[in-house]
Design a protein around this motif. Structure first.
Motif, mmCIF file in Angstrom:
data_model
loop_
_atom_site.group_PDB
_atom_site.id
_atom_site.type_symbol
_atom_site.label_atom_id
_atom_site.label_comp_id
_atom_site.label_asym_id
_atom_site.label_seq_id
_atom_site.Cartn_x
_atom_site.Cartn_y
_atom_site.Cartn_z
ATOM 1 N N PHE A 409 -4.185 22.800 0.778
ATOM 2 C CA PHE A 409 -5.602 22.811 0.988
ATOM 3 C C PHE A 409 -6.426 22.651 0.030
ATOM 4 N N THR A 410 -7.821 22.343 0.221
ATOM 5 C CA THR A 410 -8.613 22.423 -0.758
ATOM 6 C C THR A 410 -9.910 23.231 -0.528
ATOM 7 N N GLU A 411 -10.517 23.644 -1.836
ATOM 8 C CA GLU A 411 -11.557 24.488 -1.804
ATOM 9 C C GLU A 411 -13.046 23.843 -1.557
ATOM 10 N N ASP A 412 -13.149 22.789 -0.726
ATOM 11 C CA ASP A 412 -14.403 22.057 -0.591
ATOM 12 C C ASP A 412 -14.946 21.890 0.571
ATOM 13 N N PHE A 413 -14.717 22.622 1.542
ATOM 14 C CA PHE A 413 -15.356 22.624 2.804
ATOM 15 C C PHE A 413 -16.800 22.592 2.577
ATOM 16 N N PRO A 414 -17.454 21.578 3.316
ATOM 17 C CA PRO A 414 -18.927 21.618 3.165
ATOM 18 C C PRO A 414 -19.675 22.642 3.685
ATOM 19 N N LEU A 415 -20.627 23.309 2.787
ATOM 20 C CA LEU A 415 -21.473 24.190 3.264
ATOM 21 C C LEU A 415 -22.709 23.892 3.966
ATOM 22 N N ASN A 416 -22.838 22.510 4.196
ATOM 23 C CA ASN A 416 -23.935 21.970 5.096
ATOM 24 C C ASN A 416 -23.228 20.576 5.729
ATOM 25 N N PRO A 417 -24.060 20.378 6.981
ATOM 26 C CA PRO A 417 -23.151 19.141 7.456
ATOM 27 C C PRO A 417 -23.701 17.899 6.556
ATOM 28 N N PRO A 418 -22.687 16.884 6.553
ATOM 29 C CA PRO A 418 -22.890 15.709 5.736
ATOM 30 C C PRO A 418 -24.064 14.793 5.787
ATOM 31 N N VAL A 419 -24.347 14.791 7.053
ATOM 32 C CA VAL A 419 -25.421 14.182 7.757
ATOM 33 C C VAL A 419 -26.356 14.840 8.660
ATOM 34 N N PHE A 420 -27.868 15.005 8.628
ATOM 35 C CA PHE A 420 -28.644 15.566 9.523
ATOM 36 C C PHE A 420 -29.153 14.693 10.473
ATOM 37 N N TYR A 421 -29.019 15.037 11.648
ATOM 38 C CA TYR A 421 -29.555 14.406 12.783
ATOM 39 C C TYR A 421 -29.896 15.221 13.974
ATOM 40 N N ASP A 422 -30.361 14.518 14.766
ATOM 41 C CA ASP A 422 -31.013 15.480 16.184
ATOM 42 C C ASP A 422 -29.792 15.863 16.640
ATOM 43 N N PHE A 423 -29.361 16.886 16.410
ATOM 44 C CA PHE A 423 -28.050 17.467 16.695
ATOM 45 C C PHE A 423 -27.762 17.588 18.348
ATOM 46 N N THR A 424 -29.023 18.074 18.933
ATOM 47 C CA THR A 424 -28.987 18.351 20.413
ATOM 48 C C THR A 424 -29.896 17.305 21.256
ATOM 49 N N GLY A 425 -29.871 16.229 20.552
ATOM 50 C CA GLY A 425 -30.681 15.159 21.277
ATOM 51 C C GLY A 425 -29.676 14.149 21.924
ATOM 52 N N ASN A 426 -30.197 13.006 22.283
ATOM 53 C CA ASN A 426 -29.363 12.058 22.964
ATOM 54 C C ASN A 426 -28.667 11.310 21.970
ATOM 55 N N LEU A 427 -27.429 11.314 21.803
ATOM 56 C CA LEU A 427 -26.503 10.743 20.894
ATOM 57 C C LEU A 427 -25.802 9.480 21.414
ATOM 58 N N THR A 428 -26.316 8.817 22.324
ATOM 59 C CA THR A 428 -25.491 7.986 22.766
ATOM 60 C C THR A 428 -25.263 6.765 21.713
ATOM 61 N N GLY A 429 -24.023 6.094 21.527
ATOM 62 C CA GLY A 429 -24.088 5.322 20.404
ATOM 63 C C GLY A 429 -23.813 5.632 18.922
ATOM 64 N N PHE A 430 -24.053 7.066 18.675
ATOM 65 C CA PHE A 430 -23.921 7.464 17.545
ATOM 66 C C PHE A 430 -22.624 7.741 16.921
ATOM 67 N N ASN A 431 -22.257 7.634 15.850
ATOM 68 C CA ASN A 431 -20.928 7.529 15.050
ATOM 69 C C ASN A 431 -20.222 8.777 15.427
ATOM 70 N N THR A 432 -19.204 8.886 16.144
ATOM 71 C CA THR A 432 -18.577 10.041 16.645
ATOM 72 C C THR A 432 -17.308 10.450 15.816
ATOM 73 N N ARG A 433 -16.975 9.516 14.746
ATOM 74 C CA ARG A 433 -15.845 9.685 13.999
ATOM 75 C C ARG A 433 -15.695 10.931 13.105
ATOM 76 N N ALA A 434 -14.675 11.481 12.869
ATOM 77 C CA ALA A 434 -14.509 12.775 12.106
ATOM 78 C C ALA A 434 -13.530 12.377 10.920
ATOM 79 N N GLU A 435 -13.643 13.296 9.966
ATOM 80 C CA GLU A 435 -12.776 13.132 8.577
ATOM 81 C C GLU A 435 -11.668 14.341 8.836
ATOM 82 N N LEU A 436 -10.405 14.003 8.638
ATOM 83 C CA LEU A 436 -9.448 14.917 8.758
ATOM 84 C C LEU A 436 -9.119 15.515 7.310
#
Length: 566
Positions: A409-436
């Motif tokens: 494991f690594t000790e670098d879990f992000p303490l904030n989201p990597p990108v701020f966006y309208d979290f609870t808005g309409n996210l149609t077409g928003f990039n849904t990919r995640a990092e493993l």
């Protein structure tokens, strides 16, 4: 600031515990034999992995401050672990149980003895497997009675009854999730819900049994309700009877009455009910709640609240439960939960001067699916701060304790989201990919920690029950929309926030929790929807040792299960 506050808290807590337990703590021993057994429900016979041939498994019943040893014998076909949900295990992460986090699985043909150290927990908790989906059938209640000479902070009930709410699948739980992960598609929905292993009278199979709780007129009963369902929050009620909530997650709360409760997977709730209606038989019932786009089956499962010497059919048989998507009923119930200033609770000590803030967004995502079994180009995953957790093959606690973290494991879990966006808005077409990744948050001993959990509309949206191992924490606030770090903290409840271990993060909203990092070790945090945890909606908090032996991790036992290939 955090370390000074924590030292005071630790000292007050020790005085509190020693006053209660010094002369009364006891040691208990249990034997768990885990193997496959056949069960017939919905007119179908299914083979399940269970403990001592029972579903749910045996109940552990001890007193506050006791120590419990459970010798687990794996007589099944694959490895698993056991977690003691809500037990803080002070300085004792080796026996917490999540697979590849604090230990490797107990292999078939072997056994492992857990040492479960109780501290200030009181009321109802539970135990369950913490490997793949085996908790669906390997589960049971963990009842913590008041210590000797300790009283309840409410009228002493005449009796108590454990109520475990469950998901029932016609099929092996591990096989269901293994197939879903291999093909990249969501696991199938449950075939029914159960109350203490009984499916009730609503599913059409005449051989199904119904749970009956026999009561005496004018007696008071304490219901110990556990939501052990796999992916479903649940409403629960008893027709024509009022429920009085007195505890949640092994901590007393200010008493309040309601016609129903809402309980999330992982949560426990202690509820008083008076048998004060006309002598007869009354339905108890449960149905799911969801505010996500993918709804669970809207099945109502029944039991019977049966007065002694009652005759004939069911009294007032109309079942009244909130609708499956009744968000107002959910929010109304949850908003009434408050801490209570009673001597049986630990002294209230909400962190104020915060040393470490962590802001975590919750989402379901996709990544490319590259195996021959994939049914679609992309497979489903889930994430915290866009990191989808990957379980290592050597447990993180062992690697951390032995300073051999490379490749684990690594000790670098992000303490904030990597990108701020309208979290609870309409996210149609928003990039849904995640990092493993297998990434952890490292905390210093004694730090005052605040975590804000932000639900997003990525994927299916909806609310999430988030569970933190090793701690009870104060739920200090929640709200709708995107969290505002300037205005929303002004709404926090720092006066009487409940002390819990599993928090309801509302759909299209946020929740905030606070605690002192005073339990050294490696502690898992994850969504208690099993499909989400299996997809990677998890992370790890590592609390460094303090400066003394009493503030450091205990040495590992020599009997820890070996990791595969080591």
């Amino acid at each position: 600031m955090g370390l000074q506050q924590d030292t005071v808290t630790w000292f007050v807590g020790i005085l509190f515990l020693s006053t209660l337990f010094l002369c009364s703590a006891d040691v208990h021993h249990y034997e768990f034999f885990v193997r496959e057994s056949n069960f017939t429900k919905l007119c179908n016979t299914t083979t399940l992995l269970v403990v001592n041939d029972s579903y749910p498994g045996p109940e552990i019943r001890v007193r506050r401050g006791d120590t419990v040893f459970v010798n687990v014998h794996n007589q099944g076909n694959y490895g698993f672990t056991i977690h003691w949900h809500g037990v803080k295990q002070p300085r004792n992460p080796w026996f917490d149980g999540p697979e590849f986090i604090t230990q490797c699985p107990i292999q078939p043909g072997t056994n492992f003895t857990y040492e479960v150290i109780l501290s200030d927990e009181i009321g109802t908790l539970w135990w369950h497997a913490h490997s793949d989906w085996t908790r669906g059938s390997v589960q049971g209640a963990f009842i913590i009675l008041p210590a000797e000479n300790e009283t309840y902070p409410f009228p002493t009930p005449d009796a108590d009854q454990t109520i475990i709410l469950q998901s029932w699948y016609n099929g092996d739980y591990k096989q269901i999730i293994d197939q879903a992960l291999a093909t990249g598609i969501p696991p199938r929905q449950p075939d029914a819900y159960a109350i203490n292993g009984n499916l009730g009278d609503t599913y059409g199979c005449t051989n199904d049994t119904i749970f009956r709780m026999q009561v005496d007129y004018e007696k008071m009963y304490l219901l110990r309700i556990i939501n052990a369902a796999m992916n479903e929050q649940q409403f629960f009620s008893i027709t024509n009877h009022t429920l009085t909530v007195v505890a949640q997650d092994a901590s007393y709360v200010r008493r309040f009455t309601s016609d129903y409760i809402l309980i999330s997977p992982g949560q426990t709730m202690d509820v008083l009910v008076s048998a004060n209606q006309n002598v007869g038989q009354y339905y108890m019932a449960t149905r799911p709640f969801s505010d996500a786009s993918a709804m669970p089956p809207d099945n109502i499962t029944t039991g019977i609240f049966q007065y002694t010497n009652s005759e004939g059919g069911l009294n007032a048989s109309l079942i009244t439960l909130p609708a499956r998507d009744d968000t107002n009923a959910t929010n109304s119930f949850i908003s009434r939960i408050r801490n209570t200033n009673v001597t049986q609770n630990p002294p209230l000590n909400v962190p104020t001067g915060i040393d470490r803030r962590v802001f975590i967004t919750i989402a379901t995502n996709t990544v490319p699916c590259n195996t021959s079994q994939c049914l679609l180009p992309n497979r489903f995953v889930a994430s915290l701060n866009n990191v989808s957790f990957v379980f290592p093959r050597i447990d993180i606690l062992q690697a951390y304790y032995n300073s051999s973290t490379g490749g684990v494991f690594t000790e670098d879990f992000p303490l904030n989201p990597p990108v701020f966006y309208d979290f609870t808005g309409n996210l149609t077409g928003f990039n849904t990919r995640a990092e493993l990744g297998t990434r952890a948050v490292v905390l210093n001993y004694g730090e005052a920690v605040e975590i804000v959990l932000q639900a997003t509309q990525l994927g299916g949206g909806g609310s999430h029950p988030i569970h933190l191992h090793g701690f009870s924490f104060y739920w200090v606030g929640s709200g709708s929309g995107n969290f505002n770090n300037e205005t929303d903290p002004r709404t926090y409840n720092l006066v009487d926030p409940p002390l819990i271990n599993t928090i309801h993060v509302p759909g299209k909203g946020w929740a905030a929790l606070r605690f002192f990092a005073n339990n050294p070790g490696v502690w898992f945090m994850h969504c208690h929807f099993e499909r989400h945890s299996s997809w990677g909606m998890d992370t790890v908090f590592i609390v460094r040792n303090g400066t003394t032996t009493e503030t450091s991790i205990r040495p590992p036992p020599s009997t820890m299960p070996r990791c595969p290939g080591t």
